[in-house]
Scaffold this motif. Sequence first.
Motif, PDB file in Angstrom:
ATOM      1  N   MET A 287      -4.632   5.118 -15.846  1.00  0.00           N
ATOM      2  CA  MET A 287      -4.893   3.672 -15.777  1.00  0.00           C
ATOM      3  C   MET A 287      -6.404   3.448 -15.730  1.00  0.00           C
ATOM      4  O   MET A 287      -7.121   4.203 -15.067  1.00  0.00           O
ATOM      5  N   ALA A 288      -6.882   2.415 -16.412  1.00  0.00           N
ATOM      6  CA  ALA A 288      -8.305   2.100 -16.387  1.00  0.00           C
ATOM      7  C   ALA A 288      -8.498   0.614 -16.674  1.00  0.00           C
ATOM      8  O   ALA A 288      -7.706   0.011 -17.405  1.00  0.00           O
ATOM      9  N   GLY A 309      -7.538   5.426 -12.633  1.00  0.00           N
ATOM     10  CA  GLY A 309      -6.522   6.004 -11.774  1.00  0.00           C
ATOM     11  C   GLY A 309      -5.567   6.874 -12.557  1.00  0.00           C
ATOM     12  O   GLY A 309      -5.540   6.850 -13.800  1.00  0.00           O
ATOM     13  N   TYR A 310      -4.778   7.646 -11.800  1.00  0.00           N
ATOM     14  CA  TYR A 310      -3.798   8.537 -12.423  1.00  0.00           C
ATOM     15  C   TYR A 310      -2.575   8.612 -11.519  1.00  0.00           C
ATOM     16  O   TYR A 310      -2.689   8.771 -10.298  1.00  0.00           O
ATOM     17  N   SER A 311      -1.403   8.449 -12.113  1.00  0.00           N
ATOM     18  CA  SER A 311      -0.142   8.540 -11.386  1.00  0.00           C
ATOM     19  C   SER A 311       0.726   9.617 -12.022  1.00  0.00           C
ATOM     20  O   SER A 311       0.796   9.709 -13.260  1.00  0.00           O
ATOM     21  N   TYR A 312       1.375  10.423 -11.167  1.00  0.00           N
ATOM     22  CA  TYR A 312       2.229  11.484 -11.684  1.00  0.00           C
ATOM     23  C   TYR A 312       3.610  11.363 -11.052  1.00  0.00           C
ATOM     24  O   TYR A 312       3.753  11.383  -9.815  1.00  0.00           O
ATOM     25  N   ALA A 313       4.629  11.210 -11.890  1.00  0.00           N
ATOM     26  CA  ALA A 313       5.998  11.040 -11.403  1.00  0.00           C
ATOM     27  C   ALA A 313       6.624  12.395 -11.116  1.00  0.00           C
ATOM     28  O   ALA A 313       6.864  13.196 -12.035  1.00  0.00           O
ATOM     29  N   LEU A 314       6.897  12.654  -9.847  1.00  0.00           N
ATOM     30  CA  LEU A 314       7.575  13.887  -9.453  1.00  0.00           C
ATOM     31  C   LEU A 314       9.071  13.783  -9.703  1.00  0.00           C
ATOM     32  O   LEU A 314       9.757  14.797  -9.866  1.00  0.00           O
ATOM     33  N   TYR A 321      -0.476   9.760  -6.645  1.00  0.00           N
ATOM     34  CA  TYR A 321      -1.498   9.004  -7.362  1.00  0.00           C
ATOM     35  C   TYR A 321      -2.882   9.292  -6.804  1.00  0.00           C
ATOM     36  O   TYR A 321      -3.050   9.731  -5.657  1.00  0.00           O
ATOM     37  N   VAL A 322      -3.873   9.029  -7.639  1.00  0.00           N
ATOM     38  CA  VAL A 322      -5.268   9.097  -7.253  1.00  0.00           C
ATOM     39  C   VAL A 322      -5.996   7.990  -8.016  1.00  0.00           C
ATOM     40  O   VAL A 322      -5.683   7.719  -9.185  1.00  0.00           O
ATOM     41  N   SER A 323      -6.963   7.326  -7.372  1.00  0.00           N
ATOM     42  CA  SER A 323      -7.679   6.240  -8.057  1.00  0.00           C
ATOM     43  C   SER A 323      -9.060   6.052  -7.444  1.00  0.00           C
ATOM     44  O   SER A 323      -9.315   6.427  -6.296  1.00  0.00           O
ATOM     45  N   TYR A 324      -9.933   5.447  -8.236  1.00  0.00           N
ATOM     46  CA  TYR A 324     -11.305   5.160  -7.790  1.00  0.00           C
ATOM     47  C   TYR A 324     -11.758   3.862  -8.453  1.00  0.00           C
ATOM     48  O   TYR A 324     -11.458   3.613  -9.625  1.00  0.00           O
ATOM     49  N   ALA A 325     -12.486   3.052  -7.696  1.00  0.00           N
ATOM     50  CA  ALA A 325     -13.046   1.819  -8.259  1.00  0.00           C
ATOM     51  C   ALA A 325     -14.403   1.533  -7.638  1.00  0.00           C
ATOM     52  O   ALA A 325     -14.653   1.861  -6.469  1.00  0.00           O
TER      53      ALA A 325
END
Length: 358
Positions: A287-288, A309-314, A321-325
């Motif tokens: 995501m951006a 950001g990045y989301s990973y479906a287990l 998820y991990v994200s930065y802004a």
Amino acid sequence: MKKSLIALAVLSATSAAAFAQSNVTIYGIVDAGLVSERGGVANTTKVSSGVGAASRLGFKGTEDLGGGLSAVFVLESGIKADTGESDVAGSIANRQSYVGLKSTTAGTLTLGRQYTPYYESVRDVADPFAMGYAGTAKNLFGVAGNNTRNSNAIVYQTPVVEGFVGEVSYSVGEQAGDASAQRQIGGYVGYANGPLNVRVAYNARNNDLPASKLSTDVGHNTLIAANYDFAVVKAYAAFSKDKGTNSSALGNTSNPFGYTVAPVASKDSTVALIGLTAPVGPAGTVMASYTRKNDKEVANHDADQWAVGYSYALSKRTSTYVSYAKIHNKNGASYTVGNNAEAGTGDKAFNVGVRHSF
């Protein structure tokens, strides 16, 4: 003859039970993450609830009334996964609480505490982060406070016809002696067909407080948003014009950067967003977004936000998820990087967490 009458009575009771059959579902989200906020008066590292999506516990149900008509209800309470507390002290169903009727041909009418059409449009159509993570559009769009959801709302949503759908909301102010004070009106018109999703939304709130004899103006929000799925990437774009008191309330009102004169919310601004999501492998999503706040008042409190950001479906229900802004505040602006459940305390934030839906 007697046996026939008994059988008829049993059949009649069974038919009545089937006709009035109801369905109740318990659902929720448990979301918790590690949040690091920098750039404010004090740097903060903490475990927070609702980073990607607000943690909640809800009950929803339908009852088939026959002829394509159903009764519907939702009772939804916010919780803090990090402490186990309610996110609003003393509340039972502070997120959503409504009841209504749904027709397959005439649409849905509901009464109670509900999301505004403006907020729904930013969340569902405009924002690649869907109002969550550090990159949430909440950081710069005018969705704080009553622009998110309001009480005493009457909402009508049309059925979907050839891809078109509409919604109208009227929230009764319930102020003695002044029927228009605190009244809120909103709506949207949308079109979704294949990869294209477009929506135009509007919100207006009367900010008068008759009890204190304080008369203020009406806050207006007008939004146009769209996204298009190219399969390899999904593109987003949105533009909002916000004018009037509380049209773009600050998420953090505690003067988070320690200015000598605390900033106040703009009463005349625009917000523009472009963004994307892209699948990475079978379970990952990038995501951006870039968002610009243009303050048209004399203070000129502009701001730019960059987010990734990045989301990973287990699994179907669990994801990490991990994200930065980062927000670049200009001319003494005080916008902060928050997440779905918090307003934030600084001009940049990093978060990593886990979300489970049930």
